[in-house]
Design a protein around this motif. Structure first.
Motif, PDB file in Angstrom:
ATOM      1  N   PRO A  26      44.723  34.023  47.908  1.00  0.00           N
ATOM      2  CA  PRO A  26      45.063  34.815  49.101  1.00  0.00           C
ATOM      3  C   PRO A  26      44.256  36.120  49.203  1.00  0.00           C
ATOM      4  O   PRO A  26      43.741  36.468  50.273  1.00  0.00           O
ATOM      5  CB  PRO A  26      46.554  35.095  48.928  1.00  0.00           C
ATOM      6  N   LEU A  27      44.146  36.820  48.060  1.00  0.00           N
ATOM      7  CA  LEU A  27      43.373  38.063  48.073  1.00  0.00           C
ATOM      8  C   LEU A  27      41.890  37.790  48.314  1.00  0.00           C
ATOM      9  O   LEU A  27      41.212  38.549  49.022  1.00  0.00           O
ATOM     10  CB  LEU A  27      43.562  38.805  46.747  1.00  0.00           C
ATOM     11  N   VAL A  28      41.390  36.704  47.703  1.00  0.00           N
ATOM     12  CA  VAL A  28      39.985  36.331  47.902  1.00  0.00           C
ATOM     13  C   VAL A  28      39.723  36.057  49.376  1.00  0.00           C
ATOM     14  O   VAL A  28      38.719  36.501  49.943  1.00  0.00           O
ATOM     15  CB  VAL A  28      39.628  35.107  47.042  1.00  0.00           C
ATOM     16  N   TYR A  29      40.639  35.318  50.002  1.00  0.00           N
ATOM     17  CA  TYR A  29      40.476  34.991  51.426  1.00  0.00           C
ATOM     18  C   TYR A  29      40.459  36.260  52.272  1.00  0.00           C
ATOM     19  O   TYR A  29      39.650  36.405  53.189  1.00  0.00           O
ATOM     20  CB  TYR A  29      41.618  34.073  51.864  1.00  0.00           C
ATOM     21  N   GLU A  48      30.469  37.597  35.528  1.00  0.00           N
ATOM     22  CA  GLU A  48      29.614  38.003  36.648  1.00  0.00           C
ATOM     23  C   GLU A  48      28.135  37.796  36.326  1.00  0.00           C
ATOM     24  O   GLU A  48      27.384  37.203  37.116  1.00  0.00           O
ATOM     25  CB  GLU A  48      29.882  39.471  36.983  1.00  0.00           C
ATOM     26  N   ILE A  49      27.701  38.271  35.163  1.00  0.00           N
ATOM     27  CA  ILE A  49      26.296  38.140  34.786  1.00  0.00           C
ATOM     28  C   ILE A  49      25.926  36.691  34.522  1.00  0.00           C
ATOM     29  O   ILE A  49      24.863  36.200  34.941  1.00  0.00           O
ATOM     30  CB  ILE A  49      25.996  39.005  33.549  1.00  0.00           C
ATOM     31  N   ALA A  50      26.793  35.963  33.814  1.00  0.00           N
ATOM     32  CA  ALA A  50      26.477  34.578  33.448  1.00  0.00           C
ATOM     33  C   ALA A  50      26.338  33.690  34.677  1.00  0.00           C
ATOM     34  O   ALA A  50      25.397  32.894  34.784  1.00  0.00           O
ATOM     35  CB  ALA A  50      27.559  34.030  32.520  1.00  0.00           C
ATOM     36  N   THR A  60      34.187  38.173  44.428  1.00  0.00           N
ATOM     37  CA  THR A  60      35.425  38.827  44.858  1.00  0.00           C
ATOM     38  C   THR A  60      36.453  38.828  43.738  1.00  0.00           C
ATOM     39  O   THR A  60      37.115  39.844  43.469  1.00  0.00           O
ATOM     40  CB  THR A  60      36.007  38.120  46.091  1.00  0.00           C
ATOM     41  N   VAL A  61      36.578  37.687  43.049  1.00  0.00           N
ATOM     42  CA  VAL A  61      37.523  37.600  41.924  1.00  0.00           C
ATOM     43  C   VAL A  61      37.124  38.580  40.824  1.00  0.00           C
ATOM     44  O   VAL A  61      37.983  39.275  40.253  1.00  0.00           O
ATOM     45  CB  VAL A  61      37.572  36.157  41.378  1.00  0.00           C
ATOM     46  N   VAL A  62      35.825  38.646  40.535  1.00  0.00           N
ATOM     47  CA  VAL A  62      35.352  39.566  39.492  1.00  0.00           C
ATOM     48  C   VAL A  62      35.659  41.005  39.858  1.00  0.00           C
ATOM     49  O   VAL A  62      36.153  41.781  39.019  1.00  0.00           O
ATOM     50  CB  VAL A  62      33.830  39.377  39.280  1.00  0.00           C
ATOM     51  N   GLN A  63      35.403  41.386  41.109  1.00  0.00           N
ATOM     52  CA  GLN A  63      35.647  42.769  41.511  1.00  0.00           C
ATOM     53  C   GLN A  63      37.127  43.108  41.510  1.00  0.00           C
ATOM     54  O   GLN A  63      37.517  44.219  41.129  1.00  0.00           O
ATOM     55  CB  GLN A  63      35.047  43.013  42.896  1.00  0.00           C
ATOM     56  N   ILE A  64      37.945  42.145  41.925  1.00  0.00           N
ATOM     57  CA  ILE A  64      39.396  42.384  41.867  1.00  0.00           C
ATOM     58  C   ILE A  64      39.827  42.612  40.425  1.00  0.00           C
ATOM     59  O   ILE A  64      40.569  43.550  40.105  1.00  0.00           O
ATOM     60  CB  ILE A  64      40.167  41.202  42.485  1.00  0.00           C
ATOM     61  N   GLY A  65      39.349  41.747  39.518  1.00  0.00           N
ATOM     62  CA  GLY A  65      39.732  41.865  38.115  1.00  0.00           C
ATOM     63  C   GLY A  65      39.239  43.145  37.489  1.00  0.00           C
ATOM     64  O   GLY A  65      39.993  43.866  36.815  1.00  0.00           O
TER      65      GLY A  65
END
Length: 443
Positions: free
Chosen positions: A151-154, A24-26, A61-66
Motif C-alpha cells: 500500500p505504501l509503495v503504491y 539497494e546497491i546489489a 521505494t521499499v528501500v527508502q521506506i526502510g
C-alpha cells in the motif's frame, strides 16, 4: 531502558538498515547478463532478482521506506536514552545547561557515525564486491518487504510518477548495451588477465567491421594484375610468374572492361593441353566465373554478407562512376578481422624504427595506423581511408616530399613520392603531450 536493551535495539536497527543499503546497491549493480548465467547454472532465485530489476521504482521505494524509518527510530532511540546517559556523565564536569547541549550533540554524532559506517558504507562496499550473489541472497526477503509494504509503495510510487510526468521526465530506465559498453568490458577483462592480447584484438576488430569500408582492405586498382583477351601467351606467363595469385581478372581492353576472372588452378589444368592465350580469349565463353561486383561504399560487414549471398570469395569494387577501383577477396576481410594472428605479413605496412617513430606505407588503412599509434581520433575521420588520404586532407593538395603535418601528438612527414602517389611516411611522436591538431608544417 537498560544499557543492554539499548545496545540490542541499536544493533537490530543497524542490521536492518544495512540490509536495505546492501539490497539497494546489489539490485542496482547486478547485471542481467551475469544473472542469466547464474540462472543457466541452476540458480532459480536469479529470476526473482531480474523480476525486481524490471520494476526499479518498487524496490527503491521499499528501500527508502526502510532506511528512513530505521533512521528516524535510531534518532528517537539516541534522543531518549543516549542523550540522558551522556548528560549524566557530563554534569559533574560542566554546567548542567552546557552538559545537556554537549550530550545532545554527542548522541547525535554517535548515532549518525554508527549508521553511516555500519548501516551504509560497509554494507554497500561489501555488496559491490559481488552484487549478483548478494542480490540473489536478499531476493526473497526483499519480495516479502515489497508485499508487506505494497500500500505504501503504491502511494509513494503514484506520487513520484505523477511528479515525473508533470515535468515530462522518464519514469523507467531503458537498459541498452552498446558496442562501446562491450569494448569497455573486454578492455577491463584484458587488464584483469581474463583475455589474452590476441583475443582482445580479435574482439576489437569485430566491431571495426561496421566502421571500416571495403576500400580499406582492397587491392588498389594500380596493383591489380589482370589479363586482356588480346594478350599474348608470353605476357600472360610473365604476369603469372612475377605476380602469382589465386585469381586473375580478365578484361576486354583495360581494367574498366571486366569480363570475369579465372582461377589459377583452371589455368594450370589447361596449360598442359591448350595454348594459354586461347584460354584467356575464350574466357567469356568457357571459363569465366560469375563476377561479384560491389560498390566501394560498403563496409566490411556488408561486404562479408554479399560474399555469403553470392557464395563467392572474390569481388571487383567499383565507384559511383562505374570505374574499377580495386578487388577484394574473402581472405582480405578475414585478414582485417584476425589481424596478424592467422595471416602474418612478411612485408608489414607499419614498421617501428625506434621508441618514437614509425615508417608507414601510404596505402596503409587509417584504422590500422590509429590502432598502432593508439590514437582515438584524427581530423576529418571518415573523409579518407588511408594514411595518404589523411595527408591530402590535411594539406588540401597532393603532398610533396618532406612535407609534414602534426595531429594528435604526432608528426606525419612524407618521405617518398612516386608520381603523385604518397609511397611512404615517417610518423614521429612529439615530445609535447599536446593532442590538438596544429596547422600543416611546410618544408
Amino acid at each position: 531502558m537498560s544499557g543492554y536493551s539499548f545496545l540490542f535495539i541499536l544493533v537490530l536497527l543497524l542490521l536492518t538498515s544495512a540490509f536495505f543499503s546492501a539490497a539497494e546497491i546489489a539490485l542496482t549493480a547486478s547485471k542481467k547478463t551475469k544473472l542469466q548465467v547464474l540462472l543457466d547454472k541452476g540458480e532459480p532465485r536469479a529470476v526473482k532478482v531480474m523480476a525486481l530489476k524490471e520494476q526499479p521504482g518498487t524496490f527503491f521505494t521499499v528501500v527508502q521506506i526502510g532506511v528512513n524509518a530505521v533512521a528516524v527510530l535510531g534518532g528517537v532511540l539516541g534522543e531518549s536514552f543516549l542523550n540522558g546517559y551522556l548528560a549524566d556523565l557530563l554534569r559533574p564536569l560542566a554546567d548542567p545547561t552546557l552538559a545537556q547541549r554537549l550530550a545532545s550533540v554527542g548522541s547525535f554524532l554517535i548515532i549518525t557515525i554508527a549508521f553511516i559506517q555500519f548501516a551504509d558504507l560497509i554494507p554497500k562496499r561489501l555488496a559491490m564486491v559481488n552484487p549478483e550473489r548478494v542480490a540473489i541472497g536478499i531476493a526473497d526477503p526483499m519480495l516479502v518487504c515489497v508485499r508487506a509494504l505494497r500500500p505504501l509503495v503504491y502511494l509513494f510510487n503514484g506520487l513520484a510518477n505523477l511528479f515525473l510526468r508533470l515535468f515530462k521526465l522518464p519514469t523507467h530506465s531503458i537498459e541498452l548495451i552498446t558496442s562501446e559498453d562491450i569494448a569497455a568490458m573486454v578492455g577491463a577483462g584484458a587488464e584483469a588477465g581474463v583475455l589474452r592480447k590476441q583475443e582482445l584484438h580479435l574482439i576489437e576488430n569485430v566491431f571495426e567491421l561496421e566502421s571500416r569500408t571495403v576500400a580499406s582492405v582492397m587491392t588498389y586498382r594500380d596493383e591489380v594484375v589482370y589479363f586482356t583477351i588480346a594478350e599474348d601467351e608470353r605476357s600472360i606467363r610473365q604476369k603469372i610468374t612475377e605476380s602469382p595469385h589465386s585469381k586473375y581478372l580478365v578484361c576486354r581492353e583495360d581494367i574498366d572492361n571486366v569480363l570475369g576472372y579465372v582461377d589459377s588452378k583452371d589455368l594450370l589444368q589447361r596449360i598442359a593441353s591448350e595454348d594459354l592465350s586461347s584460354v584467356i580469349r575464350s574466357l567469356d565463353r568457357l571459363y569465366a566465373k560469375k563476377l561479384l561486383v560491389i560498390p566501394d561504399t560498403l563496409n566490411l560487414s556488408e561486404a562479408l554478407a554479399r560474399f555469403k549471398e553470392a557464395r563467392d570469395s572474390f569481388a571487383v569494387i567499383i565507384n559511383e562512376y562505374g570505374m574499377v577501383v580495386g578487388v577484394v577477396t574473402l581472405n582480405d576481410i578475414v585478414g582485417a578481422l584476425m589481424g596478424n594472428v592467422v595471416h602474418p605479413s612478411d612485408d608489414d605496412q607499419i614498421v617501428r624504427r625506434d621508441e618514437t617513430s614509425w615508417l608507414v606505407d601510404g596505402v596503409t588503412p587509417i584504422e590500422d595506423v590509429k590502432k598502432v599509434l593508439d590514437i582515438d581520433e584524427l581530423p576529418g575521420d571518415g573523409e579518407y581511408e588511408t594514411i595518404a588520404g589523411f595527408m591530402i586532407y590535411q594539406l588540401k593538395r597532393i603532398p610533396k616530399k618532406s612535407e609534414a603535418t602534426e595531429a594528435s601528438g604526432y608528426k606525419f612527414e612524407v618521405v617518398d613520392i612516386d608520381n603523385y602517389k604518397v609511397d611512404q611516411l615517417l610518423v614521429t611522436r612529439l615530445n609535447s603531450s599536446a593532442t590538438s591538431t596544429t596547422a600543416p608544417a611546410q618544408p
